[in-house]
Design a protein around this motif. Structure first.
Motif, PDB file in Angstrom:
ATOM      1  N   GLN A  94      10.244  -8.361   9.079  1.00 31.03           N
ATOM      2  CA  GLN A  94      11.373  -7.618   8.510  1.00 31.03           C
ATOM      3  C   GLN A  94      12.136  -8.459   7.494  1.00 31.03           C
ATOM      4  OE1 GLN A  94      13.764  -5.424  11.569  1.00 31.03           O
ATOM      5  NE2 GLN A  94      12.339  -6.366  13.003  1.00 31.03           N
ATOM      6  N   CYS A  95      12.337  -9.719   7.835  1.00 34.19           N
ATOM      7  CA  CYS A  95      13.132 -10.606   6.987  1.00 34.19           C
ATOM      8  C   CYS A  95      12.436 -10.873   5.654  1.00 34.19           C
ATOM      9  CB  CYS A  95      13.382 -11.911   7.736  1.00 34.19           C
ATOM     10  SG  CYS A  95      14.540 -13.032   6.928  1.00 34.19           S
ATOM     11  N   LEU A  96      11.136 -11.127   5.694  1.00 35.67           N
ATOM     12  CA  LEU A  96      10.399 -11.392   4.462  1.00 35.67           C
ATOM     13  C   LEU A  96      10.374 -10.159   3.570  1.00 35.67           C
ATOM     14  CD1 LEU A  96       8.702 -13.299   2.753  1.00 35.67           C
ATOM     15  CD2 LEU A  96       6.676 -12.542   4.027  1.00 35.67           C
ATOM     16  N   PHE A  97      10.145  -8.989   4.163  1.00 39.61           N
ATOM     17  CA  PHE A  97      10.136  -7.754   3.377  1.00 39.61           C
ATOM     18  C   PHE A  97      11.477  -7.551   2.678  1.00 39.61           C
ATOM     19  CE2 PHE A  97      11.413  -3.317   3.059  1.00 39.61           C
ATOM     20  CZ  PHE A  97      10.404  -2.792   2.271  1.00 39.61           C
ATOM     21  N   LYS A  98      12.570  -7.707   3.426  1.00 38.83           N
ATOM     22  CA  LYS A  98      13.885  -7.468   2.833  1.00 38.83           C
ATOM     23  C   LYS A  98      14.198  -8.475   1.736  1.00 38.83           C
ATOM     24  CE  LYS A  98      18.661  -6.358   3.951  1.00 38.83           C
ATOM     25  NZ  LYS A  98      19.678  -6.204   5.033  1.00 38.83           N
ATOM     26  N   ALA A  99      13.793  -9.723   1.927  1.00 33.36           N
ATOM     27  CA  ALA A  99      14.037 -10.747   0.908  1.00 33.36           C
ATOM     28  C   ALA A  99      13.297 -10.426  -0.384  1.00 33.36           C
ATOM     29  CB  ALA A  99      13.618 -12.115   1.434  1.00 33.36           C
ATOM     30  N   ILE A 100      12.033 -10.024  -0.265  1.00 33.45           N
ATOM     31  CA  ILE A 100      11.251  -9.682  -1.457  1.00 33.45           C
ATOM     32  C   ILE A 100      11.834  -8.450  -2.137  1.00 33.45           C
ATOM     33  CG2 ILE A 100       8.982  -8.950  -2.283  1.00 33.45           C
ATOM     34  CD1 ILE A 100       7.759 -10.568   0.011  1.00 33.45           C
ATOM     35  N   LYS A 101      12.235  -7.454  -1.343  1.00 37.01           N
ATOM     36  CA  LYS A 101      12.826  -6.238  -1.909  1.00 37.01           C
ATOM     37  C   LYS A 101      14.117  -6.570  -2.655  1.00 37.01           C
ATOM     38  CE  LYS A 101      12.874  -1.612  -2.088  1.00 37.01           C
ATOM     39  NZ  LYS A 101      14.057  -1.394  -2.949  1.00 37.01           N
ATOM     40  N   SER A 102      14.965  -7.385  -2.059  1.00 34.28           N
ATOM     41  CA  SER A 102      16.217  -7.776  -2.712  1.00 34.28           C
ATOM     42  C   SER A 102      15.950  -8.536  -4.005  1.00 34.28           C
ATOM     43  CB  SER A 102      17.064  -8.636  -1.767  1.00 34.28           C
ATOM     44  OG  SER A 102      17.484  -7.898  -0.643  1.00 34.28           O
ATOM     45  N   TYR A 103      14.971  -9.418  -3.970  1.00 34.83           N
ATOM     46  CA  TYR A 103      14.628 -10.200  -5.158  1.00 34.83           C
ATOM     47  C   TYR A 103      14.133  -9.284  -6.275  1.00 34.83           C
ATOM     48  CZ  TYR A 103      12.406 -13.808  -8.036  1.00 34.83           C
ATOM     49  OH  TYR A 103      12.043 -14.621  -9.083  1.00 34.83           O
ATOM     50  N   GLN A 111       0.825  -1.208   0.000  1.00 35.27           N
ATOM     51  CA  GLN A 111       0.000   0.000   0.000  1.00 35.27           C
ATOM     52  C   GLN A 111       0.861   1.261   0.000  1.00 35.27           C
ATOM     53  OE1 GLN A 111      -2.142   0.883   3.656  1.00 35.27           O
ATOM     54  NE2 GLN A 111      -3.945   1.509   2.497  1.00 35.27           N
ATOM     55  N   ASP A 112       1.975   1.231   0.718  1.00 33.65           N
ATOM     56  CA  ASP A 112       2.856   2.397   0.822  1.00 33.65           C
ATOM     57  C   ASP A 112       3.817   2.515  -0.360  1.00 33.65           C
ATOM     58  OD1 ASP A 112       1.639   2.985   3.209  1.00 33.65           O
ATOM     59  OD2 ASP A 112       3.213   2.092   4.454  1.00 33.65           O
ATOM     60  N   GLY A 113       3.742   1.592  -1.308  1.00 28.04           N
ATOM     61  CA  GLY A 113       4.610   1.656  -2.479  1.00 28.04           C
ATOM     62  C   GLY A 113       6.056   1.306  -2.199  1.00 28.04           C
ATOM     63  N   LYS A 114       6.306   0.529  -1.144  1.00 26.67           N
ATOM     64  CA  LYS A 114       7.677   0.176  -0.785  1.00 26.67           C
ATOM     65  C   LYS A 114       8.200  -1.024  -1.567  1.00 26.67           C
ATOM     66  CE  LYS A 114       7.262   1.955   3.942  1.00 26.67           C
ATOM     67  NZ  LYS A 114       7.300   1.605   5.394  1.00 26.67           N
ATOM     68  N   LEU A 115       7.312  -1.734  -2.242  1.00 27.04           N
ATOM     69  CA  LEU A 115       7.704  -2.892  -3.032  1.00 27.04           C
ATOM     70  C   LEU A 115       7.131  -2.761  -4.442  1.00 27.04           C
ATOM     71  CD1 LEU A 115       7.024  -5.769  -0.464  1.00 27.04           C
ATOM     72  CD2 LEU A 115       9.265  -4.952  -1.212  1.00 27.04           C
ATOM     73  N   PRO A 116       7.919  -3.077  -5.475  1.00 26.58           N
ATOM     74  CA  PRO A 116       7.435  -2.971  -6.863  1.00 26.58           C
ATOM     75  C   PRO A 116       6.611  -4.193  -7.267  1.00 26.58           C
ATOM     76  CG  PRO A 116       9.707  -3.672  -6.880  1.00 26.58           C
ATOM     77  CD  PRO A 116       9.345  -3.463  -5.425  1.00 26.58           C
ATOM     78  N   ILE A 117       5.499  -4.404  -6.577  1.00 24.59           N
ATOM     79  CA  ILE A 117       4.681  -5.595  -6.806  1.00 24.59           C
ATOM     80  C   ILE A 117       3.216  -5.213  -6.967  1.00 24.59           C
ATOM     81  CG2 ILE A 117       6.224  -7.152  -5.546  1.00 24.59           C
ATOM     82  CD1 ILE A 117       4.288  -6.931  -3.156  1.00 24.59           C
TER      83      ILE A 117
END
Length: 376
Positions: A351-360, A200-206
């Motif tokens: 935190q871990c899941l967010f960072k993993a998705i962002k890195s991917y 919702q906050d646009g922090k992930l390009p998904i």
């Protein structure tokens, strides 16, 4: 604008005892393609850059760099700032390459970008010791009028063919479509809620195509209301030991780019993974490879550990055994009880899941050997 460049390099065409170590520095007015020319000069004589640091201060006409060698292991870390063009006219691109190692790869990547008027902003290169493989990730800026997106794909394809790439990709976040994903979840909501808020906050390009769960949620629950408000489809598929509803799940996720298991407490079969044939990212509420399977927080508590963690990894047919993308830890002590273990673990999971998705999504994750990853 002035540049200063210092480079260390090795000739890797001969056996290690015959190698000599060189250092190069350059201080000059800034222009596009300097790194490409330096790389080409060294590679044309059979040399290989081991490490490079480049610095062009913003709004300053000076450049600084430093190089350091580690035997038979090459790391490149470079940062550039292009002050020759107006920032609003430039687009940002990411390129990754995974291929057999050979002399001149960095030179060709730099030349490809510079020849189209682009400028590398950051580059990471990794060549593991005693492995004939090369990994690189480059971030660059370019003028999309001078370097159209279709032409970029063609140029990157040519690079891929030139070096027999095992993986080669380029992404322009402002132009390319977002990744389409589906999220599988069971009863617990904390990872799902955190992921929805990040989206919702646009922090992930998904873009989230669907939420699939083997536990139903009441229509007035906060998750159900959020999904309804944002028109994200929710599919409740009750599972049993005999029927995991995998055919139905495959039908729902066929148009996705990858899947996320946000505490989905079902094991996906080998048949499912082979049929889907794309990446599946899982979050495990334990510090793998320890405490696999169910109740990892209780396992850790009973073992008297002083560190607990969460692990995000790719899903394989072996339970909790896929290549690790990200891990996070937090210290615990004799004062903690099982409840505090669980609470700390849940916070780490999000935190871990967010960072993993962002890195991917940022093309930072590449395969390394059978069960490892390179994460730039």
């Amino acid at each position: 604008m002035r540049r200063i460049l210092k480079a260390r390099f090795f000739n890797t065409l001969s056996s290690p005892p015959l190698l000599s170590h060189g250092i190069h520095v350059l201080y000059c007015p800034d222009s596009v393609g300097i790194v490409a020319k330096i790389s080409e000069c060294i590679a044309s004589r059979g040399g290989n850059i081991m490490e490079a640091d480049v610095f062009v201060p913003q709004n300053k006409n000076v450049f600084y760099s430093r190089r350091k060698k580690e035997a038979m292991r090459r790391i490149l870390k470079a940062r550039f700032f292009n002050t020759l063009s107006s920032p609003p006219l430039l687009s940002h691109g990411i390129h990754v390459l995974y291929c057999p190692d050979s002399v001149g790869i960095v030179a060709k990547i730099s030349e490809c970008i510079a020849s189209r008027g682009g400028n590398i902003m950051e580059a990471d290169v990794f060549v593991p010791q005693n492995k004939n493989v090369f990994y690189s990730r480059s971030e660059f800026v370019f003028d999309p009028i001078k370097w159209p997106r279709a032409q970029m794909d063609e140029d990157v394809l040519n690079l891929s063919k030139m070096f027999n790439a095992r993986k080669s990709a380029v992404r322009v976040p402002s132009i390319d479509p977002k990744y389409k994903i589906a999220v599988l979840v069971s009863k617990q909501d904390h990872c799902l809620v955190d992921l929805l808020l990040a989206w919702q906050d646009g922090k992930l390009p998904i873009d989230i195509n669907a939420i699939i769960s083997n536990h139903d949620r009441l229509p007035n629950s906060h998750v159900a209301r959020f999904l309804e408000r944002h028109e994200i489809p929710y599919h409740y598929l009750s599972t049993t030991k005999e029927n995991k509803r995998e055919d139905e799940i495959l039908h729902l996720v066929q148009d996705t780019d990858f899947l996320v298991l946000a505490r989905y407490m079902q094991v996906l079969s080998k048949s499912f993974l082979n049929t889907y044939s794309k990446d599946v990212i899982n979050i495990h509420h334990g510090l793998l490879p320890s405490f696999k399977g169910g109740n990892p927080s209780r396992q850790a508590f009973n073992a008297g550990v002083k560190l607990i963690g969460a692990t995000s990894h790719f899903v394989t047919e072996e339970l909790d055994d896929g290549p690790i993308i990200e891990q996070m830890v937090e210290r615990v002590s004799h004062k903690d009880n099982l409840l505090s273990f669980v609470q700390k673990s849940e916070n780490l999971e999000k935190q871990c899941l967010f960072k993993a998705i962002k890195s991917y999504c940022d093309l930072r994750v590449l395969p390394y050997e059978d069960n490892r990853t390179v994460v730039f």
